[in-house]
Design an enzyme around this catalytic site. Structure first.
Site, PDB file in Angstrom:
ATOM      1  N   TYR A 145     -24.952   4.391   2.853  1.00  0.00           N
ATOM      2  CA  TYR A 145     -24.610   3.368   3.838  1.00  0.00           C
ATOM      3  C   TYR A 145     -23.488   3.902   4.726  1.00  0.00           C
ATOM      4  CZ  TYR A 145     -20.687   2.475   0.717  1.00  0.00           C
ATOM      5  OH  TYR A 145     -19.569   2.620  -0.061  1.00  0.00           O
ATOM      6  N   SER A 201     -20.976   6.819   0.558  1.00  0.00           N
ATOM      7  CA  SER A 201     -21.266   6.517   1.960  1.00  0.00           C
ATOM      8  C   SER A 201     -21.198   7.735   2.874  1.00  0.00           C
ATOM      9  CB  SER A 201     -20.323   5.450   2.508  1.00  0.00           C
ATOM     10  OG  SER A 201     -19.026   5.978   2.637  1.00  0.00           O
TER      11      SER A 201
END
Length: 118
Positions: free
Chosen positions: A58, A25
């Site tokens: 993400y 991430s």
């Protein structure tokens, strides 16, 4: 017909950390996420202005007001602290809506990652 268009952009922000051993991430200061209309867990594209690399990951909200931009996991091998990046998120929408849609674009100060223009 639906088309994918730019929804959100954090233009030219500086990487403050890279954590290879994290699951994955990008951690982003929550003030920047809010200003750019990006939510936790949203898929984003990262473009590194220093080396031309592009990747997808993400988002994870970082401490508000901290200026944190931390690439986690394997991306830490591609993007390094001090690099200038662009963070973009996209959305699908009907063609007619897309023609008039205006993305949220944020321009941080690359020295502090604080918002100077949006």
């Amino acid at each position: 017909m639906y088309v994918e268009v730019l929804k959100s952009k954090i233009h030219r922000v500086t990487i403050t950390e890279a954590n290879l051993n994290y699951v994955g991430s990008i951690t982003i200061d929550e003030d920047l996420m809010d200003a750019a209309n990006i939510i936790a867990g949203e898929k984003v594209q990262i473009v590194d202005n220093n080396n031309g690399a592009r990747l997808e990951t993400y988002t994870i909200p970082g401490k508000r007001g901290s200026g944190v931009i931390c690439l986690n996991g394997a991306a830490a091998r591609i993007v390094h602290p001090g690099d200038i990046i662009i963070i973009m998120a996209y959305a699908w929408m009907p063609m007619e809506e897309a023609k008039v849609f205006k993305p949220a674009v944020v321009f941080p100060d690359t020295a502090t990652n604080k918002i100077i223009l949006k």
